[in-house]
Design an enzyme around this catalytic site. Sequence first.
Site, PDB file in Angstrom:
ATOM      1  N   GLY A  20       0.826  -1.204   0.000  1.00 15.96           N
ATOM      2  CA  GLY A  20       0.000   0.000   0.000  1.00 15.96           C
ATOM      3  C   GLY A  20       0.860   1.254   0.000  1.00 15.96           C
ATOM      4  O   GLY A  20       0.562   2.242  -0.678  1.00 15.96           O
ATOM      5  N   ARG A  24       7.293   1.905   1.044  1.00 16.62           N
ATOM      6  CA  ARG A  24       7.638   0.483   1.201  1.00 16.62           C
ATOM      7  C   ARG A  24       8.049  -0.101  -0.156  1.00 16.62           C
ATOM      8  O   ARG A  24       8.917  -0.969  -0.234  1.00 16.62           O
ATOM      9  CB  ARG A  24       6.473  -0.316   1.798  1.00 16.62           C
ATOM     10  CG  ARG A  24       6.920  -1.689   2.320  1.00 16.62           C
ATOM     11  CD  ARG A  24       5.756  -2.514   2.883  1.00 16.62           C
ATOM     12  NE  ARG A  24       4.934  -1.717   3.737  1.00 16.62           N
ATOM     13  CZ  ARG A  24       3.601  -1.805   3.799  1.00 16.62           C
ATOM     14  NH1 ARG A  24       2.954  -2.687   3.062  1.00 16.62           N
ATOM     15  NH2 ARG A  24       2.920  -1.024   4.601  1.00 16.62           N
ATOM     16  N   ARG A  43       2.113  11.129  -8.883  1.00 19.94           N
ATOM     17  CA  ARG A  43       1.486  11.283  -7.561  1.00 19.94           C
ATOM     18  C   ARG A  43       2.337  10.684  -6.433  1.00 19.94           C
ATOM     19  O   ARG A  43       1.806  10.343  -5.371  1.00 19.94           O
ATOM     20  CB  ARG A  43       0.085  10.651  -7.527  1.00 19.94           C
ATOM     21  CG  ARG A  43      -0.907  11.391  -8.392  1.00 19.94           C
ATOM     22  CD  ARG A  43      -2.265  10.709  -8.374  1.00 19.94           C
ATOM     23  NE  ARG A  43      -3.195  11.461  -9.199  1.00 19.94           N
ATOM     24  CZ  ARG A  43      -4.278  12.077  -8.736  1.00 19.94           C
ATOM     25  NH1 ARG A  43      -4.582  12.018  -7.463  1.00 19.94           N
ATOM     26  NH2 ARG A  43      -5.071  12.734  -9.545  1.00 19.94           N
ATOM     27  N   ARG A  87      -0.115  -8.752  -3.246  1.00 18.05           N
ATOM     28  CA  ARG A  87      -0.150  -7.653  -2.286  1.00 18.05           C
ATOM     29  C   ARG A  87       0.691  -8.030  -1.076  1.00 18.05           C
ATOM     30  O   ARG A  87       0.587  -9.147  -0.538  1.00 18.05           O
ATOM     31  CB  ARG A  87      -1.596  -7.377  -1.877  1.00 18.05           C
ATOM     32  CG  ARG A  87      -1.727  -6.483  -0.687  1.00 18.05           C
ATOM     33  CD  ARG A  87      -3.089  -5.869  -0.534  1.00 18.05           C
ATOM     34  NE  ARG A  87      -3.336  -5.519   0.853  1.00 18.05           N
ATOM     35  CZ  ARG A  87      -2.713  -4.559   1.529  1.00 18.05           C
ATOM     36  NH1 ARG A  87      -1.783  -3.832   0.946  1.00 18.05           N
ATOM     37  NH2 ARG A  87      -2.988  -4.340   2.796  1.00 18.05           N
ATOM     38  N   SER A  90       0.082  -4.718   5.514  1.00 21.06           N
ATOM     39  CA  SER A  90      -0.033  -4.860   6.967  1.00 21.06           C
ATOM     40  C   SER A  90      -1.512  -5.052   7.311  1.00 21.06           C
ATOM     41  O   SER A  90      -2.393  -4.745   6.505  1.00 21.06           O
ATOM     42  CB  SER A  90       0.523  -3.617   7.671  1.00 21.06           C
ATOM     43  OG  SER A  90      -0.228  -2.482   7.318  1.00 21.06           O
ATOM     44  N   ASP A 205      -0.721  -4.877  14.098  1.00 21.26           N
ATOM     45  CA  ASP A 205      -1.369  -4.531  15.371  1.00 21.26           C
ATOM     46  C   ASP A 205      -2.480  -5.539  15.644  1.00 21.26           C
ATOM     47  O   ASP A 205      -2.870  -6.286  14.752  1.00 21.26           O
ATOM     48  CB  ASP A 205      -1.921  -3.101  15.330  1.00 21.26           C
ATOM     49  CG  ASP A 205      -2.846  -2.879  14.157  1.00 21.26           C
ATOM     50  OD1 ASP A 205      -2.353  -2.567  13.059  1.00 21.26           O
ATOM     51  OD2 ASP A 205      -4.058  -3.082  14.308  1.00 21.26           O
ATOM     52  N   ARG A 218       8.388  -3.475  12.430  1.00 27.70           N
ATOM     53  CA  ARG A 218       7.588  -3.681  11.216  1.00 27.70           C
ATOM     54  C   ARG A 218       8.489  -3.878  10.009  1.00 27.70           C
ATOM     55  O   ARG A 218       8.249  -4.723   9.173  1.00 27.70           O
ATOM     56  CB  ARG A 218       6.698  -2.464  10.969  1.00 27.70           C
ATOM     57  CG  ARG A 218       5.259  -2.747  11.284  1.00 27.70           C
ATOM     58  CD  ARG A 218       4.421  -1.532  11.135  1.00 27.70           C
ATOM     59  NE  ARG A 218       4.178  -0.918  12.409  1.00 27.70           N
ATOM     60  CZ  ARG A 218       3.625   0.268  12.572  1.00 27.70           C
ATOM     61  NH1 ARG A 218       3.270   0.982  11.535  1.00 27.70           N
ATOM     62  NH2 ARG A 218       3.418   0.745  13.758  1.00 27.70           N
TER      63      ARG A 218
END
Length: 235
Positions: A20, A24, A43, A87, A90, A205, A218
């Site tokens: 996402g 990353r 963008r 994909r 998280s 989480d 993470r």
Amino acid sequence: MSTHINAKLGDIADIVLLPGDPLRAKYIAETFLENPVCYNQVRGMSGFTGTYNGVRVSVQGTGMGMPSLSIYVNELLRFYDVKKLIRVGSCGAMKPHVKIRDIILAQGASTTSNMNNRRFGSVNFAAIADFELLHETYMTAKSNGMKVHVGNILSEDSFYEDYNSNRNAKLVDYNILAVEMEAAELYTLAAKYDASALCVLTVSDSLVTQEETTAEERERTFGEMIKLVLDTVTK
Ligand SMILES: O=P(O)(O)O[C@H]1O[C@H](CO)[C@@H](O)[C@H]1O
Ligand SMILES: O=c1cc[nH]c(=O)[nH]1
């Protein structure tokens, strides 16, 4: 070149990892790929192509939520002939046995999104992973001695929900492992365009214990997930 991706046909590999977060995407490309080349900055939604185990692989940020992912995945499938989309995201754990830093292979993605209601009307389309990709990833994890959860997840439209609502209790009863925000749209588009898709998640989480990982943790555990995916798709 497509509306949101500034690349030529051939700049993007057949296999694309989809985090996402565009940062990353940059981290994955710079840490795991050899000779990464940036093909998109429109963008700020970075996309890179490089090689892993000698196989061409791209990494494309999708943004958060199904409407954003849908733009990038539509363009990858319609204009760049991408065949495999994984994909790497998280998620928040919803079941008590799913712990922070665990890895989930999303076999199916239930959703609160209206996108599939608009597509299918009264039919509740089952958004599912590609079986071979799921099986191969599971077998790679097993042979590396990694424990992964496999099952149904929830692709939610909004991050700031009342996750302790009765609705969530019902979903937990029905074995929904975790919540994220994109997989159902990815699986639906892959079905439409005859591509293979899988969503692999690291638990960042827990909605059960309210624990959270630190940014540093993470990064490290995402590394385990990325290596699992790259080892699988470049075999
Ligand atoms: O870490 P990513 O891939 O962005 O995935 C999860 O994180 C975002 C919410 O913080 C949503 O996009 C959700 O699906
Ligand atoms: O969508 C998401 C991602 C991580 N954690 C959550 O609770 N929701």
